[in-house]
Write a protein that holds these residues in place. Structure first.
Motif, short mmCIF file in Angstrom:
data_model
loop_
_atom_site.label_atom_id
_atom_site.label_comp_id
_atom_site.label_asym_id
_atom_site.label_seq_id
_atom_site.Cartn_x
_atom_site.Cartn_y
_atom_site.Cartn_z
N THR A 52 0.80 -1.22 0.00
CA THR A 52 0.00 0.00 0.00
C THR A 52 0.84 1.27 0.00
OG1 THR A 52 -0.13 0.13 2.42
CG2 THR A 52 -1.78 -1.23 1.30
N ARG A 53 2.15 1.15 -0.21
CA ARG A 53 3.05 2.29 -0.14
C ARG A 53 3.17 3.02 -1.48
NH1 ARG A 53 8.29 -0.06 1.18
NH2 ARG A 53 7.53 -1.63 -0.26
N GLN A 70 11.96 0.96 -3.90
CA GLN A 70 13.02 0.73 -2.92
C GLN A 70 13.04 -0.73 -2.48
OE1 GLN A 70 13.16 3.76 0.11
NE2 GLN A 70 14.13 2.37 1.57
N GLY A 71 11.88 -1.35 -2.43
CA GLY A 71 11.81 -2.77 -2.09
C GLY A 71 10.38 -3.18 -1.81
N HIS A 72 10.02 -4.38 -2.27
CA HIS A 72 8.67 -4.91 -2.04
C HIS A 72 8.71 -6.43 -2.05
CE1 HIS A 72 9.06 -4.46 -6.44
NE2 HIS A 72 8.40 -5.62 -6.48
N GLU A 117 9.17 -3.78 6.65
CA GLU A 117 10.33 -3.78 7.55
C GLU A 117 10.60 -5.16 8.11
OE1 GLU A 117 11.79 -2.24 11.94
OE2 GLU A 117 9.98 -1.34 11.09
N TYR A 118 9.57 -5.82 8.63
CA TYR A 118 9.78 -7.12 9.23
C TYR A 118 9.94 -8.22 8.19
CZ TYR A 118 9.94 -5.58 13.94
OH TYR A 118 10.38 -4.98 15.10
N TRP A 119 9.42 -8.02 7.00
CA TRP A 119 9.69 -8.96 5.91
C TRP A 119 11.21 -9.02 5.69
CZ3 TRP A 119 6.52 -12.18 3.18
CH2 TRP A 119 7.09 -12.82 2.07
N THR A 128 13.67 -5.03 -5.68
CA THR A 128 13.83 -3.59 -5.77
C THR A 128 13.79 -3.20 -7.25
OG1 THR A 128 16.23 -3.49 -6.09
CG2 THR A 128 15.44 -3.72 -3.81
N TRP A 129 13.88 -1.93 -7.54
CA TRP A 129 13.91 -1.50 -8.94
C TRP A 129 15.16 -2.03 -9.63
CZ3 TRP A 129 17.73 1.62 -10.99
CH2 TRP A 129 18.59 2.23 -10.08
#
Length: 163
Positions: free
Chosen positions: A59-60, A67-69, A129-131, A140-141
């Motif tokens: 949801t960011r 940056q990271g997902h 964060e906890y992931w 990331t990109w």
């Protein structure tokens, strides 16, 4: 002179009855999933070539996503839920939302917006964060990434935290 015994801060408000506590914690599990359970369900689905039974939604913002997902997550920023949820998500599939971490309520706000639109929804506690802190791979990109698990958030040398 009569003195009133001091009650410690933990018990200043007495604990709920066992029945009330059971109802509360049962309800909490209906609204939340933890990072480890989400990772386990996604890994099992990949290994078995099946569907995990839910869709994970980041949801960011786009900058945060880049940056990271979590691999396989759908990108749907909280602010865009009203206009894009219908085209990106299937109401018959439960949704699990996440944002940055425990200090961010974006996933909670997105979960509310989705629930108001008729979606079944849970929130992934700990967020991105906890992931990462638990040592799960992310994208990331620039491509795939992974960090060692933080021993303060994940067991060292085993996948089983005993929870």
């Amino acid at each position: 002179m009569t003195t009133t015994p001091q009650v410690n801060p933990v018990l200043r408000t007495p604990p709920a009855s066992p029945a009330a506590a059971a109802a509360y914690f049962s309800a909490s599990l209906a609204f939340h999933a933890d990072v480890s359970d989400v990772a386990s369900a996604l890994a099992a689905a990949v290994a078995e070539g099946t569907d995990p039974g839910f869709v994970l939604v980041d949801t960011r913002s786009t900058a945060s996503w880049d940056q990271g997902h979590v691999p396989g997550a759908v990108h749907l920023p909280t602010a865009l839920v009203p206009e894009q949820a219908e085209e990106l998500l299937d109401r018959s599939v439960p949704v699990v939302t996440y944002c940055w971490g425990p200090g961010c309520n974006g996933a909670t706000r997105a979960a509310l917006a989705l629930a108001e639109r008729g979606f079944q929804v849970k929130e992934m506690l700990g967020g991105f964060e906890y992931w990462v802190r638990e040592g799960f791979a992310y994208e990331t990109w620039e491509g795939p990434a992974e960090r060692a698990a933080d021993p303060l958030t994940a067991p060292v040398g085993t996948d089983d935290c005993g929870c």
